[in-house]
Design an enzyme around this catalytic site. Structure first.
Site, PDB file in Angstrom:
ATOM      1  N   GLU A 479      57.783  36.399 -35.071  1.00 43.37           N
ATOM      2  CA  GLU A 479      56.483  35.751 -35.066  1.00 43.37           C
ATOM      3  C   GLU A 479      56.595  34.422 -35.822  1.00 43.37           C
ATOM      4  O   GLU A 479      56.794  33.399 -35.218  1.00 43.37           O
ATOM      5  CB  GLU A 479      55.414  36.672 -35.666  1.00 43.37           C
ATOM      6  CG  GLU A 479      54.022  36.169 -35.401  1.00 43.37           C
ATOM      7  CD  GLU A 479      52.978  37.275 -35.357  1.00 43.37           C
ATOM      8  OE1 GLU A 479      53.318  38.439 -35.562  1.00 43.37           O
ATOM      9  OE2 GLU A 479      51.806  36.936 -35.113  1.00 43.37           O
ATOM     10  N   GLU A 755      51.150  42.084 -45.868  1.00 41.85           N
ATOM     11  CA  GLU A 755      50.208  41.817 -44.785  1.00 41.85           C
ATOM     12  C   GLU A 755      48.995  42.745 -44.841  1.00 41.85           C
ATOM     13  O   GLU A 755      47.872  42.344 -44.586  1.00 41.85           O
ATOM     14  CB  GLU A 755      50.918  42.012 -43.434  1.00 41.85           C
ATOM     15  CG  GLU A 755      50.014  41.797 -42.236  1.00 41.85           C
ATOM     16  CD  GLU A 755      50.792  41.772 -40.932  1.00 41.85           C
ATOM     17  OE1 GLU A 755      51.907  42.329 -40.901  1.00 41.85           O
ATOM     18  OE2 GLU A 755      50.288  41.191 -39.953  1.00 41.85           O
TER      19      GLU A 755
HETATM   20  C1  BGC Z   1      49.565  37.580 -37.779  1.00 40.47           C
HETATM   21  C2  BGC Z   1      48.406  37.250 -38.664  1.00 40.47           C
HETATM   22  C3  BGC Z   1      47.388  36.576 -37.851  1.00 40.47           C
HETATM   23  C4  BGC Z   1      46.935  37.603 -36.882  1.00 40.47           C
HETATM   24  C5  BGC Z   1      45.769  37.214 -36.073  1.00 40.47           C
HETATM   25  C6  BGC Z   1      49.104  38.520 -36.734  1.00 40.47           C
HETATM   26  O1  BGC Z   1      50.105  38.877 -35.863  1.00 40.47           O
HETATM   27  O2  BGC Z   1      50.648  38.042 -38.479  1.00 40.47           O
HETATM   28  O3  BGC Z   1      48.551  37.121 -39.938  1.00 40.47           O
HETATM   29  O4  BGC Z   1      46.398  35.925 -38.525  1.00 40.47           O
HETATM   30  O5  BGC Z   1      47.998  38.051 -36.066  1.00 40.47           O
HETATM   31  O6  BGC Z   1      45.266  38.300 -35.573  1.00 40.47           O
END
Ligand code: BGC
Length: 893
Positions: A479, A755
């Site tokens: 990501e 997270e």
């Molecule tokens: C990310 C986030 C992001 C989110 C939005 C995720 O996959 O890691 O931090 O803001 O998606 O939904």
């Protein structure tokens, strides 16, 4: 003769005695002695230092010189402005070095000496002569080999200046005569490459010799064509990487010459057999070509590079600090996992890579697999990397010691699994390097509570790991994108920890570049997702919120000016998406990752804290409109102020109609709902106090645990403090069971922000590996409250923005016996440190020259306050206005 000398000495002594006003930290466009400035009117800043108190600049004079020739003089300008003073002379020529000097006068009758700094202008667009070059190799693909290029040339005259301008569609590293140029990595960084590309300028005067020279570069895929996001999209910006290089030489006789990339450059395959952002790098030492970067190397059997017709009119000089190596780590532990694998523990979750010195047989292959956590069974946990391989594979030459280090990738890790190493592992052979944008670390914060101090460290490490040229969500899985929501919620905290002014200024250009034609700002910037054109509350709103936060934190009006149209278009998008000023349409992430019952077995019985998506969106609508009003006020756009003030009244009214009962209860009985409604003044004044009580009751019902997600968390403690419930804010801060800020530290020894509140659950199992990062800074947004409320350091907005007018208001609590914070602002250091001893509170405050501060004393016993033994008269509301200087106050509690 002797007499004159004595007289001179006396004058010198007298002068030093009287010159108590000095200037330091001169910057041009926020950078120290930068080269490659393409701002038309570079902005200059300096700091005053003086032993005296209450020092304010009354006037300055700037001179800009080209050699000895003064090209612009400001004359004496009567102002207290010492930051962002723009050059006002004739258009500056391309690639020219200027010195500038400044002196100032102050309100104490002092005049400083001249202080000087320099800057060098960038290449004007029309001055690019270089050609884009590619390798032309069939195996130079996203999964293929990294090519290396060479150019030999001879200089016949004495060189006085040599500046190299370099960029790539891809990532480059460059050497001159076998020496690495600069100490930046992963250059040219990541921008919305299809809209614009940054180039870097390097002073290579000391590397170029009169006689034979060789330029050598390698060219990796990087963000340009590596797969990005989870959809396995490769070659997003193009299939072919390319290099653009221009060396500008100035000789002592004044003549000039350019050495540029073109098809006379030679190209061959390098030892980097594979390099990719998510998957890592493969380096084969058997393929190394000795001395390939030196002048003596014979490249006649290398192929010629292929010229490419890529544009160069979309190039801009870098405006932000490049990525550099910072902290280094040696393994703190080498051990065997339960599954028998050899593991190195570097003791800190960090982002960067590991270098290795190794000896062995040719073909021996050592693979380093990077990961963040050990599982509860004592095995490495790779699942949360999703499809990212995150491996560095090193193949040995068989000829003595080989040294390896990646070039065009990075990893998010604390642990490394080592496969293929023969014999005993010597920890000394491994060094981990933390890589991040080279912003100045500006904030320090410490208290008497060790867990809170670790939280502060974790917040800072979250920032280090995710401020690699772009503010990313996470650094380890497939990501690592510029998620707008994450950057938005963390931007104030980020601007305390580091000087993120240029970092954000650069990223905001991409916000503008990638804004959809309908005004919506995408979810990630640079936008590599195929969705939209829609904007989600708290995410795309970063395009409005971050410029304003940058203005508040650094006083940089130009960022607001540059972004204003983008901000307005974005709010107008919401205006259109809303029906009768109620934003209740479209996709919303809302209070992402708030507490949910199923999240953990640890707290059965507590109800999920889900806030209505559109209630959240409406609060952010109001927030955005308020910020447009503020920005319009700062920029003097009075018509817009009026228009948006009217709109704001309606947005709040709609909120009340739709989401609030007559008695002030909200349709979502969550912490986030009350926090956002209070933070953005969504409720009638008469109903605010009851809302605070409902919020506190809610927190109590969770036994003093927070339940907020990404959007509620930043404002939770600020709202409690603002409405007089600092006691509850401290309880939340110090809570150490799930869900809380300290739980990951207390239960699992976290060294970064996670997270999710339970990325690792209380029973030491993991959350859904589909989305479980251990280095995600969003919840670290509490850092802002820690600086602002515990240490008490804040700035006024509008004319006082950027700490020109400082607010210092510490809130004592939580059983802390001391707290100290300091911040390097554009004016100098602001510091606030308090300590409780024997029932007395000692408070040390530092206010930099050329600023003023309003202090609020953290005691009710105002008559007890002394400074250096002298009683102080403090206003009945506990405040005092102060000028620059250092002060030590003592008071009863
Ligand atoms: C990310 C986030 C992001 C989110 C939005 C995720 O996959 O890691 O931090 O803001 O998606 O939904």
């Amino acid at each position: 003769m002797k007499k004159t000398f004595l007289l001179f000495l006396c004058m010198l002594a007298a002068n030093t005695a009287f010159t108590q006003l000095k200037l330091q930290n001169l910057t041009t466009e926020n950078l120290k002695n930068p080269i490659g400035i393409d701002a038309e009117k570079p902005r200059f800043a300096w700091q005053l230092i003086s032993d005296k108190k209450n020092v304010k600049q009354t006037a300055y004079e700037i001179q800009v010189k080209n050699g000895k020739k003064v090209v612009w003089s400001s004359g004496k300008v009567n102002t207290s402005n010492s930051v962002f003073n723009a050059y006002q002379g004739e258009k500056l020529p391309s690639n020219t070095r200027f010195t500038w000097q400044v002196r100032v006068w102050d309100n104490q009758g002092q005049t400083s000496e001249w202080a000087s700094a320099n800057f060098q202008t960038a290449l004007n667009k029309g001055d690019w002569k270089a050609k884009w070059i590619s390798s032309g190799f069939a195996n130079d693909t996203v999964n293929g080999v990294v090519p290396m290029f060479r150019k030999s040339f001879e200089t016949k005259k004495k060189i006085v200046n040599a500046t190299a301008f370099v960029t790539a569609r891809g990532l480059y590293e460059i050497q001159v005569n076998g020496k690495r140029v600069g100490d930046a990595f992963l250059t040219p960084g990541w921008t919305s490459y299809n809209k614009h590309l940054q180039y870097q300028a390097y002073d290579v005067t000391n590397l170029i010799t009169s006689g034979k020279n060789a330029i050598a570069t390698t060219l990796g895929s990087g963000w340009y064509r590596t797969r990005l996001a989870w959809l396995h999209q490769q070659n997003i910006y193009g299939k072919e990487t390319a290099l653009l290089f221009q060396l500008e030489l100035t000789y002592s006789d004044g003549s000039k010459e350019s050495i540029v990339s073109d098809n006379s450059w030679k190209v061959a395959e390098s030892d980097i057999r594979f390099a990719e952002i998510y998957d890592g790098e493969v380096i084969d030492a058997r393929k190394r070509i000795a001395n390939w970067a030196s002048t003596t190397f014979n490249d006649t059997d290398w192929k010629n590079a292929v010229e490419k017709n890529f544009p160069s009119d979309y190039l801009n000089a870098s405006v932000n600090e490049p990525i550099k190596k910072h902290e280094t780590f040696k393994p703190v532990k080498v051990f065997k996992a339960t599954n028998g694998k050899t593991i190195l523990d570097f003791g800190q979750n960090l982002v960067g890579w590991v270098s290795l010195s190794a000896q062995g047989k040719a073909e021996d292959k050592i693979t380093l697999s990077h990961f963040e956590m050990m599982d509860k069974f004592g095995n490495p946990y790779f699942d949360n990397l999703r499809s990212a391989k995150a491996q560095a594979t090193y193949i040995l030459s068989g000829n003595g010691k080989d040294f390896f280090e990646p070039h065009f990738t990075f990893f998010g890790f604390r642990f490394v699994q080592v496969d293929g190493a023969s014999g005993n592992i010597n920890p000394e052979d491994f060094t981990a390097y933390a890589l991040y944008s080279d912003m100045e670390q500006t904030g320090n914060f410490e208290t008497s509570n060790a867990l809170v101090n670790q939280l502060q460290k974790n917040i800072q490490w979250g920032q280090k790991g995710n401020f690699l040229d772009v503010p990313t969500d996470c650094p380890q899985r497939d990501e690592r994108l510029g998620w707008t929501g994450d950057a938005e919620v963390f931007s104030r905290t980020a601007s305390y920890n580091f000087n993120a002014n240029q970092f954000f200024a650069k990223w905001l250009k991409d916000v503008t570049a990638d804004q959809f034609p309908n005004g919506a700002v995408p979810h990630v910037i640079p936008n590599v997702l195929n969705d939209g054109p829609t904007q989600a509350a708290g995410w795309g709103d970063a395009g409005i919120i971050i410029p304003y936060n940058v203005y508040v934190a650094f006083g940089d009006k130009q960022v607001l000016e540059n972004q204003y149209e983008t901000m307005k278009k974005s709010v107008e998008y919401i205006h259109k998406a809303a029906k009768n000023d109620l934003w209740n349409t479209g996709f919303q992430f809302a209070d992402w990752l708030s507490y949910r019952v199923d999240d953990s077995k640890g707290m059965i019985g507590m109800k999920s804290a889900i806030t209505d998506n559109y209630l959240v969106a409406q609060c952010f609508y109001a927030y955005n409109v308020q910020l447009i009003i503020n920005a319009a006020k700062v920029l003097g756009k009075t018509d817009d102020v009026q228009t948006y003030e009217k709109l704001l009244v309606s947005v709040k009214k709609q909120f009340q109609n739709e989401y609030m009962t007559a008695s002030g209860r909200l349709i979502s009985e969550t912490q986030t709902a009350y926090v956002l409604a209070l933070q953005f003044d969504m409720l009638p004044e008469s109903l605010r106090q009851q809302a605070v009580e409902r919020l506190v009751e809610n927190i109590k019902s969770y036994n003093y645990h927070l339940t907020t997600g990404f959007l509620g968390t930043p404002f939770l403690n600020p709202v409690l403090s603002r409405f007089g419930r600092n006691d509850v804010a401290y309880k939340l801060l110090l809570q150490d069971t799930y869900p809380s800020w300290l739980y990951p530290i207390k239960a699992h020894g976290a060294t970064t922000i996670w997270e999710r509140w339970d990325s690792m659950k209380p029973d030491s199992t993991f959350q859904d590996p589909g989305m479980t990062s251990f280095n995600h800074y969003a919840y670290g947004a509490v850092g802002d409250w820690m600086y602002r409320n515990i240490a008490g350091i804040d700035t006024k907005e509008f004319d006082g923005a950027g700490y020109k007018e400082i607010v210092i208001k510490p809130q004592i609590g939580g059983g802390l016996t001391y707290a100290k914070g300091s911040l390097k602002t554009n004016y100098g250091v602001v510091a606030s440190a308090w300590k409780i001893e024997n029932g007395k509170l000692t408070w040390e405050v530092e206010i930099p020259a050329n600023t003023t501060a309003t202090l609020t004393f953290p005691t009710q016993k105002l008559s007890s306050i002394t400074e250096s033994g002298t009683k102080q008269s403090v206003a009945s509301d506990g405040t005092m206005a102060l000028g620059s200087g250092k002060y030590t106050f003592v008071m009863d509690l």
